[in-house]
Design a protein around this motif. Structure first.
Motif, PDB file in Angstrom:
ATOM      1  N   PRO A 116       0.810  -1.212   0.000  1.00  0.00           N
ATOM      2  CA  PRO A 116       0.000   0.000   0.000  1.00  0.00           C
ATOM      3  C   PRO A 116       0.849   1.270   0.000  1.00  0.00           C
ATOM      4  O   PRO A 116       2.054   1.199   0.236  1.00  0.00           O
ATOM      5  CB  PRO A 116      -0.812  -0.118   1.287  1.00  0.00           C
ATOM      6  N   PHE A 117       0.224   2.391  -0.272  1.00  0.00           N
ATOM      7  CA  PHE A 117       0.867   3.723  -0.268  1.00  0.00           C
ATOM      8  C   PHE A 117       1.924   3.860  -1.351  1.00  0.00           C
ATOM      9  O   PHE A 117       2.940   4.515  -1.157  1.00  0.00           O
ATOM     10  CB  PHE A 117       1.491   4.053   1.104  1.00  0.00           C
ATOM     11  N   SER A 118       1.698   3.213  -2.500  1.00  0.00           N
ATOM     12  CA  SER A 118       2.687   3.363  -3.560  1.00  0.00           C
ATOM     13  C   SER A 118       2.514   4.690  -4.289  1.00  0.00           C
ATOM     14  O   SER A 118       3.447   5.204  -4.882  1.00  0.00           O
ATOM     15  CB  SER A 118       2.613   2.194  -4.531  1.00  0.00           C
ATOM     16  N   THR A 119       1.314   5.247  -4.232  1.00  0.00           N
ATOM     17  CA  THR A 119       1.099   6.536  -4.896  1.00  0.00           C
ATOM     18  C   THR A 119       1.185   7.646  -3.855  1.00  0.00           C
ATOM     19  O   THR A 119       0.451   7.626  -2.875  1.00  0.00           O
ATOM     20  CB  THR A 119      -0.302   6.574  -5.552  1.00  0.00           C
ATOM     21  N   PHE A 120       2.093   8.584  -4.067  1.00  0.00           N
ATOM     22  CA  PHE A 120       2.090   9.717  -3.141  1.00  0.00           C
ATOM     23  C   PHE A 120       1.963  11.056  -3.834  1.00  0.00           C
ATOM     24  O   PHE A 120       1.981  12.101  -3.199  1.00  0.00           O
ATOM     25  CB  PHE A 120       3.272   9.670  -2.158  1.00  0.00           C
ATOM     26  N   LYS A 121       1.806  11.033  -5.143  1.00  0.00           N
ATOM     27  CA  LYS A 121       1.521  12.260  -5.889  1.00  0.00           C
ATOM     28  C   LYS A 121       0.432  11.934  -6.903  1.00  0.00           C
ATOM     29  O   LYS A 121       0.372  10.799  -7.381  1.00  0.00           O
ATOM     30  CB  LYS A 121       2.754  12.672  -6.689  1.00  0.00           C
ATOM     31  N   PRO A 122      -0.413  12.907  -7.234  1.00  0.00           N
ATOM     32  CA  PRO A 122      -1.442  12.621  -8.246  1.00  0.00           C
ATOM     33  C   PRO A 122      -0.810  12.322  -9.604  1.00  0.00           C
ATOM     34  O   PRO A 122       0.229  12.903  -9.930  1.00  0.00           O
ATOM     35  CB  PRO A 122      -2.229  13.931  -8.352  1.00  0.00           C
ATOM     36  N   THR A 123      -1.397  11.412 -10.335  1.00  0.00           N
ATOM     37  CA  THR A 123      -0.974  11.163 -11.714  1.00  0.00           C
ATOM     38  C   THR A 123      -2.197  11.353 -12.597  1.00  0.00           C
ATOM     39  O   THR A 123      -3.280  10.862 -12.268  1.00  0.00           O
ATOM     40  CB  THR A 123      -0.455   9.721 -11.885  1.00  0.00           C
ATOM     41  N   VAL A 124      -1.996  12.054 -13.695  1.00  0.00           N
ATOM     42  CA  VAL A 124      -3.115  12.380 -14.572  1.00  0.00           C
ATOM     43  C   VAL A 124      -3.017  11.579 -15.851  1.00  0.00           C
ATOM     44  O   VAL A 124      -1.924  11.353 -16.365  1.00  0.00           O
ATOM     45  CB  VAL A 124      -3.090  13.894 -14.917  1.00  0.00           C
ATOM     46  N   GLY A 125      -4.147  11.102 -16.358  1.00  0.00           N
ATOM     47  CA  GLY A 125      -4.169  10.403 -17.643  1.00  0.00           C
ATOM     48  C   GLY A 125      -5.442  10.746 -18.395  1.00  0.00           C
ATOM     49  O   GLY A 125      -6.452  11.089 -17.781  1.00  0.00           O
TER      50      GLY A 125
END
Ligand SMILES: Nc1nc2c(ncn2[C@@H]2O[C@H](COP(=O)(O)OP(=O)(O)OP(=O)(O)O)[C@@H](O)[C@H]2O)c(=O)[nH]1
Ligand SMILES: [Mg+2]
Length: 329
Positions: free
Chosen positions: A111-120
């Motif tokens: 868990p917690f692999s995303t710490f910044k927003p990513t846009v697609g």
């Protein structure tokens, strides 16, 4: 709130409450002042709005040019609509983004692999829908994440069917949002709850990891519990099941229509539709094409939602998804 405020005013207020920057707030506040009905019943409201305007104008003028916010804390709107992927750690948000867009977010078993927003950008037929993959809801979420959620056109609440009790995860996610004055529901809106102003966002529940053991039974239970509150779709990024249905459901959740234009005597231009809110009129379509076209609008011809192809309609004719319109100015 006085009952006689128009839908246009309420819409402007909603945008105002959801605005990310003081500049944006100022824009919608000015709109509210323009749209507020001018009679005795709104006298106090109008005074209050003007006070707020003065304060905001001062705030905007005082603001130093260089802002301290990080670039990822604000996402430039693009495409036909913006949907945020919201959920608990490890729910499968980033996998979903990677499956339906060209973005390459970090995906991990932990868990917690995303710490910044990513846009697609997610293509759906002839439009693109902007998806924002967010850090998970937890004790450690930074405030800007909730701002990104508030500003979105809709929320995709991502729920992991491999969890022992997915319904429990939904409750936890809703609780964490509620703490930040965000509610998820069928329709968007704002309302006062005691001394708090709560923003409600249009939501679709996306159940992930449908390929796992026992996933379908848990999905059934989720549908029983939450089927009235949200539209629910189920997907597996491992097998691809449900992804096409999800794309259509996202499009439908945005409450938008696509309108194509044509010039008299020429075929319709089918390449890039104009995207409008559901319920928009041909006059609003003209406004979206060009301000001047709306000013000089005389009538339109419509193929699609009219009774017969090419029928002449007046400015208040409501357009439907897929309509072709020819504006006569
Ligand atoms: N079997 C299966 N595994 C999946 C599916 N979707 C995601 N996973 C796995 O679940 C784990 C978490 O996936 P992520 O996409 O990183 O989840 P996330 O919600 O972005 O996680 P955080 O960023 O930490 O909140 C990874 O090991 C994925 O491979 C799916 O549809 N089926
Ligand atoms: Mg992630």
């Amino acid at each position: 709130m006085p009952a006689n405020l128009t839908p246009e005013y309420i819409e402007a207020e909603l945008r105002y409450r959801k605005a990310a920057t003081p500049e944006e707030k100022l824009r919608y506040l000015k709109e509210m002042i323009k749209l507020v009905p001018k009679h005795k019943g709104t006298e106090r409201l109008r005074v209050d709005l003007k006070k707020r305007l003065k304060q905001l104008q001062q705030e905007v003028q005082k603001k130093p040019k260089a802002t301290r916010t990080q670039p990822w804390e604000h996402v430039e709107r693009e495409g036909a609509g913006q949907i945020v992927l919201v959920g608990l750690p490890n729910a499968g948000k980033s996998s979903l983004l990677a499956a339906v867009t060209n973005a390459k977010p970090e995906i991990a078993e932990y868990p917690f692999s995303t710490f910044k927003p990513t846009v697609g950008m997610m293509p759906f037929e002839d439009v693109q829908i902007q998806l924002i993959d967010l850090p998970p809801l937890s004790d450690f979420v930074e405030g800007y994440v909730f701002n990104l959620i508030r500003q979105a056109d809709a929320v995709a609440l991502i729920v992991d069917l491999s969890e022992p009790d997915p319904a429990e995860s939904v409750l936890e996610a809703l609780g964490r949002l509620e703490e930040r004055k965000i509610q998820l529901g069928q329709e968007e809106g704002i309302f006062e709850d005691g001394s708090r102003t709560v923003v409600r966002l249009k939501t679709i529940l996306v159940a992930t990891k449908l390929d796992g053991e026992g996933a379908r039974e848990k999905l059934e239970e989720l549908c029983e519990l939450y089927g009235k509150e949200f539209p629910i779709v189920a997907v597996s990024t491992a097998t691809g099941e449900g992804l096409e249905e999800m794309k259509r459901a996202f499009f439908e959740r945005l409450n938008i229509v696509r309108v194509y234009t044509k010039k008299p005597g020429q075929p319709a231009s089918k390449d890039a539709p104009y995207v409008l809110k559901k319920g928009s009129t041909v006059l609003e379509a003209a406004e979206a094409i060009h301000h001047e076209l709306a000013e000089k609008f005389k009538y339109a011809r419509v193929w699609g939602s009219s009774e017969f192809p090419g029928q002449r309609v007046e400015r208040d004719h409501v357009v439907q998804d897929g309509d072709v319109i020819e504006i006569h100015a």
